[in-house]
Design an enzyme around this catalytic site. Structure first.
Site, PDB file in Angstrom:
ATOM      1  N   TYR A 105      73.307   7.213  37.141  1.00 15.52           N
ATOM      2  CA  TYR A 105      72.942   8.098  38.238  1.00 15.52           C
ATOM      3  C   TYR A 105      74.169   8.282  39.116  1.00 15.52           C
ATOM      4  O   TYR A 105      74.707   7.310  39.661  1.00 15.52           O
ATOM      5  CB  TYR A 105      71.800   7.510  39.091  1.00 15.52           C
ATOM      6  CG  TYR A 105      71.627   8.298  40.366  1.00 15.52           C
ATOM      7  CD1 TYR A 105      71.190   9.625  40.319  1.00 15.52           C
ATOM      8  CD2 TYR A 105      71.949   7.773  41.599  1.00 15.52           C
ATOM      9  CE1 TYR A 105      71.078  10.381  41.463  1.00 15.52           C
ATOM     10  CE2 TYR A 105      71.847   8.523  42.770  1.00 15.52           C
ATOM     11  CZ  TYR A 105      71.409   9.836  42.683  1.00 15.52           C
ATOM     12  OH  TYR A 105      71.310  10.595  43.821  1.00 15.52           O
ATOM     13  N   ARG A 122      39.402  40.560  38.137  1.00 16.81           N
ATOM     14  CA  ARG A 122      39.428  40.134  36.728  1.00 16.81           C
ATOM     15  C   ARG A 122      40.491  39.065  36.458  1.00 16.81           C
ATOM     16  O   ARG A 122      40.499  38.437  35.422  1.00 16.81           O
ATOM     17  CB  ARG A 122      39.649  41.361  35.816  1.00 16.81           C
ATOM     18  CG  ARG A 122      38.447  42.294  35.786  1.00 16.81           C
ATOM     19  CD  ARG A 122      38.782  43.659  35.175  1.00 16.81           C
ATOM     20  NE  ARG A 122      39.421  44.574  36.135  1.00 16.81           N
ATOM     21  CZ  ARG A 122      39.718  45.845  35.885  1.00 16.81           C
ATOM     22  NH1 ARG A 122      39.453  46.356  34.695  1.00 16.81           N
ATOM     23  NH2 ARG A 122      40.289  46.598  36.804  1.00 16.81           N
ATOM     24  N   GLY A 131      41.340  55.513  31.359  1.00 16.40           N
ATOM     25  CA  GLY A 131      40.834  56.858  31.574  1.00 16.40           C
ATOM     26  C   GLY A 131      41.399  57.828  30.535  1.00 16.40           C
ATOM     27  O   GLY A 131      42.440  57.584  29.927  1.00 16.40           O
ATOM     28  N   LEU A 184      50.530  51.442  44.314  1.00 18.02           N
ATOM     29  CA  LEU A 184      49.178  51.043  44.713  1.00 18.02           C
ATOM     30  C   LEU A 184      49.000  49.569  44.379  1.00 18.02           C
ATOM     31  O   LEU A 184      49.001  49.181  43.212  1.00 18.02           O
ATOM     32  CB  LEU A 184      48.126  51.872  43.972  1.00 18.02           C
ATOM     33  CG  LEU A 184      48.270  53.390  44.091  1.00 18.02           C
ATOM     34  CD1 LEU A 184      47.128  54.080  43.344  1.00 18.02           C
ATOM     35  CD2 LEU A 184      48.323  53.821  45.550  1.00 18.02           C
ATOM     36  N   ALA A 213      46.833  47.292  46.445  1.00 17.64           N
ATOM     37  CA  ALA A 213      45.865  46.652  47.340  1.00 17.64           C
ATOM     38  C   ALA A 213      44.584  46.212  46.643  1.00 17.64           C
ATOM     39  O   ALA A 213      43.691  45.673  47.285  1.00 17.64           O
ATOM     40  CB  ALA A 213      45.526  47.598  48.491  1.00 17.64           C
ATOM     41  N   GLY A 214      44.488  46.462  45.345  1.00 24.17           N
ATOM     42  CA  GLY A 214      43.253  46.103  44.638  1.00 24.17           C
ATOM     43  C   GLY A 214      43.022  44.603  44.671  1.00 24.17           C
ATOM     44  O   GLY A 214      43.952  43.813  44.809  1.00 24.17           O
ATOM     45  N   ALA A 256      82.691  -5.072  34.064  1.00 22.25           N
ATOM     46  CA  ALA A 256      81.293  -4.849  33.705  1.00 22.25           C
ATOM     47  C   ALA A 256      80.389  -5.636  34.642  1.00 22.25           C
ATOM     48  O   ALA A 256      80.747  -6.729  35.086  1.00 22.25           O
ATOM     49  CB  ALA A 256      81.052  -5.263  32.260  1.00 22.25           C
TER      50      ALA A 256
HETATM   51  C1  UD1 Z   1      43.136  52.700  36.595  1.00 20.96           C
HETATM   52  C2  UD1 Z   1      42.740  54.157  36.399  1.00 20.96           C
HETATM   53  C3  UD1 Z   1      42.499  54.418  34.932  1.00 20.96           C
HETATM   54  C4  UD1 Z   1      43.757  54.110  34.170  1.00 20.96           C
HETATM   55  C5  UD1 Z   1      44.226  52.680  34.440  1.00 20.96           C
HETATM   56  C6  UD1 Z   1      45.587  52.451  33.824  1.00 20.96           C
HETATM   57  C7  UD1 Z   1      41.544  54.659  38.439  1.00 20.96           C
HETATM   58  C8  UD1 Z   1      40.250  55.037  39.053  1.00 20.96           C
HETATM   59  N1  UD1 Z   1      41.528  54.446  37.154  1.00 20.96           N
HETATM   60  O1  UD1 Z   1      42.033  51.914  36.188  1.00 20.96           O
HETATM   61  O2  UD1 Z   1      42.130  55.784  34.708  1.00 20.96           O
HETATM   62  O3  UD1 Z   1      43.526  54.304  32.774  1.00 20.96           O
HETATM   63  O4  UD1 Z   1      44.325  52.438  35.844  1.00 20.96           O
HETATM   64  O5  UD1 Z   1      45.979  51.136  33.943  1.00 20.96           O
HETATM   65  O6  UD1 Z   1      42.549  54.617  39.140  1.00 20.96           O
HETATM   66  N2  UD1 Z   1      44.083  49.678  43.951  1.00 20.96           N
HETATM   67  C9  UD1 Z   1      44.246  49.663  45.304  1.00 20.96           C
HETATM   68  N3  UD1 Z   1      43.140  49.699  46.078  1.00 20.96           N
HETATM   69  C10 UD1 Z   1      41.875  49.761  45.573  1.00 20.96           C
HETATM   70  C11 UD1 Z   1      41.725  49.764  44.177  1.00 20.96           C
HETATM   71  C12 UD1 Z   1      42.851  49.732  43.390  1.00 20.96           C
HETATM   72  O7  UD1 Z   1      45.369  49.612  45.809  1.00 20.96           O
HETATM   73  O8  UD1 Z   1      40.914  49.795  46.353  1.00 20.96           O
HETATM   74  C13 UD1 Z   1      45.283  49.607  43.090  1.00 20.96           C
HETATM   75  C14 UD1 Z   1      45.293  48.360  42.245  1.00 20.96           C
HETATM   76  O9  UD1 Z   1      45.995  47.293  42.893  1.00 20.96           O
HETATM   77  C15 UD1 Z   1      45.969  48.829  40.982  1.00 20.96           C
HETATM   78  C16 UD1 Z   1      45.695  50.314  40.931  1.00 20.96           C
HETATM   79  O10 UD1 Z   1      45.234  50.698  42.199  1.00 20.96           O
HETATM   80  O11 UD1 Z   1      47.368  48.627  41.014  1.00 20.96           O
HETATM   81  C17 UD1 Z   1      44.645  50.652  39.883  1.00 20.96           C
HETATM   82  O12 UD1 Z   1      43.471  49.927  40.157  1.00 20.96           O
HETATM   83  P1  UD1 Z   1      42.701  49.139  39.011  1.00 20.96           P
HETATM   84  O13 UD1 Z   1      41.488  48.545  39.601  1.00 20.96           O
HETATM   85  O14 UD1 Z   1      43.618  48.258  38.287  1.00 20.96           O
HETATM   86  O15 UD1 Z   1      42.256  50.380  38.106  1.00 20.96           O
HETATM   87  P2  UD1 Z   1      41.850  50.371  36.587  1.00 20.96           P
HETATM   88  O16 UD1 Z   1      40.417  50.059  36.495  1.00 20.96           O
HETATM   89  O17 UD1 Z   1      42.767  49.518  35.814  1.00 20.96           O
HETATM   90 CA    CA Z   2      44.550  48.219  36.213  1.00 14.29          CA
END
Ligand code: UD1
Ligand code: CA
Length: 481
Positions: free
Chosen positions: A380, A26, A154, A19, A21-22, A440
């Protein structure tokens, strides 16, 4: 369990989904979070490299539309294609799962789903999760790592025998739930077909208003499936990189693991905490890495070499027993028993043959320095071929740029056993044949035959009595006032 997991005994396939795509707000960055580099790899690549030894039949990265097709995304990882599934809007990790599952439609088996910011996950922990999931015949398994209860991860709410009831986000948890120490690491295994059905049941009824992957637990349980919490891994692996501070922490852990590997293979590090070694670097036995080194890319250090203090090597090959002190090298090759530095700069295409020496304040580029030849000081040397056993005097310059001859650089060719004087300019193209000498201060514009001495400087003129005449003139001036 990290062997050939492509399909288990029951013939089930294994896919890996990352995953990624986040937005990563932060990080406060224009670069998507998972594309931030740590030790020469992006966060996403670290996760992919950890998963690769599980031999999945497919690997899918869920990416945002802006990332899709971009150069920063690997198209394959050690021979396995990395497919891209696009999550059109960042509506949460559950929605990202949905996008990834759409790409994996029809897969007969399990999907290991890993957060793309989990750069510290190990192959071993991934393998344990998959094996436990399959051993229990589960539909969903989530990795829990016991950790510090102040961490914002979580919580896995599970029974003593490992049945997982639900996962609650820290932000949505009651004080009692926050007291649970089994933290959600962000790694799951799903039965692909069951997940494809369940994912439709996710809602966004939570503090973030997002679809949470963690709610897949509740949906699967309501459908009567087996859902497991698997406690495995090291607390160190919990780090999900959300901020630049997390990124810096991840780097320290990854660096420590890399250094530890080299130490166990017989490499000596003095003050290893001051040195950066990318995972692609190889180092032979009894090599010594002194403080303050940065070793990147395809750098290969042979047995018994000494690197540092303060050497930066980016894709440099270093031969046995060579020594590189306080110098910077890029895309170059240093053979055995060569001495470099202090304060040398080896630019791309430098080849220093056995027992040669490049000394202080010397820059080389696209140059072949022959066996036992020395460029000890303040020079050089670019676009040059230098034979063996030569000595290039202090302060020599190969003048390789001759715009009147065209855009390319001109070559200097020096035969074996040539000795140039101090402060020479060798105006290329020019050849100094075997055994030639130069005086030289010479500016060498013409070829020098074998064994000849070339002197190319103005003759010295001594003006006698100059001081006395000067004095006479100033006395005359004083008398005039
Ligand atoms: C997430 C978990 C949390 C866990 C933590 C561990 C969820 C809801 N929560 O929190 O329980 O303890 O990871 O590190 O998953 N992503 C997407 N698309 C989105 C949102 C996120 O691809 O729309 C991906 C992000 O790029 C990331 C992953 O999902 O790699 C987790 O998302 P992130 O926002 O980092 O979740 P946390 O708040 O860290
Ligand atoms: Ca995370």
């Amino acid at each position: 369990m990290t062997g050939h997991a492509t399909s288990d005994a029951a013939g089930r396939e294994l896919a890996v989904m990352v995953l990624a795509a986040g937005q990563g707000t932060r990080m406060r960055s224009a670069t998507p979070k998972v594309l931030h580099p740590v030790l020469g790899r992006t966060l996403l690549e670290w996760v992919l490299h950890a998963a690769r030894p599980l031999h999945p039949s497919r690997i899918v990265a869920v990416v945002s539309p802006s990332m899709a097709g971009g150069d920063a995304l690997p198209t394959s990882i050690e021979g396995i294609e990395v497919e891209q599934a696009i999550q059109h809007e960042p509506r949460g990790s559950g929605d990202a799962l949905r996008a990834g599952l759409a790409t994996l439609e029809g897969l007969d088996g399990d999907v290991l789903v890993v957060n793309g910011d989990g750069a510290l996950f190990t192959t071993n922990t991934m393998g344990v999760l998959v094996a436990e999931h399959r051993g229990a015949g589960a539909a969903v398994s989530a990795l829990g790592i016991p950790g510090d209860r102040s961490l914002p991860y979580g919580r896995l709410i599970a029974t003593a025998d490992g049945m997982l009831e639900r996962i609650v986000e820290a932000a949505d948890a009651t004080p009692d739930e926050l007291a649970i120490e089994l933290l959600n690491a962000g790694m799951y295994v799903f039965d692909r077909a069951a997940a494809a059905t369940d994912v439709a049941g996710l809602d966004s009824d939570n503090s973030q208003g997002e679809h949470y992957i963690t709610d897949m637990v509740t949906v699967a349980r309501e459908a009567g499936r087996t859902v497991r919490a698997v406690a495995a891994g090291d607390a160190e692996e919990l780090l999900g990189v959300n901020t630049r501070a997390d990124l810096a922490e991840a780097e320290l852990v990854l660096q420590r693991r890399i250094t530890q590997g080299h130490l166990l293979e017989g490499v000596t590090f003095e003050r290893p905490d001051t040195t950066v070694v990318e995972p692609t670097v190889t180092i032979g036995r009894d090599a010594t890495i002194l403080p303050g080194c940065i070793l990147r890319g395809q750098t290969r250090i042979a047995a018994g070499a000494t690197v540092g203090p303060y050497a930066v090597l980016d894709s440099v090959e270093v031969g046995e027993r060579a020594s590189i002190v306080h110098s910077h090298g890029i895309d170059s090759r240093i053979d055995e028993d060569v001495s470099v530095g202090p304060f040398a700069y080896l630019r791309p295409g430098s080849r220093l043959r056995a027992q040669s020496k490049v000394g202080t304040f010397v820059e080389t580029k696209n140059t072949d320095l022959g066996r036992g030849s020395k460029v000890p000081h303040l020079s050089y040397v670019g676009d040059a071929t230098i034979g063996s056993g030569c000595n290039i005097g202090a302060g020599n310059i190969t003048a390789n740029y001759r715009p009147e001859l065209g855009s390319g650089k001109q070559r200097t060719t020096i035969g074996d056993g040539v000795r140039t004087g101090s402060d020479n300019v060798l105006v290329a193209p020019v050849t100094l044949e075997e055994g030639a000498f130069t005086g030289a201060g010479s500016i060498i514009t013409e070829d020098v035959p074998a064994g000849a001495l070339a002197i190319a400087r103005a003759r010295q003129v001594n003006l006698p009595d100059y001081a006395r005449r000067l004095e006479g003139r100033s006395n005359a001036g004083a008398a005039g006032t």
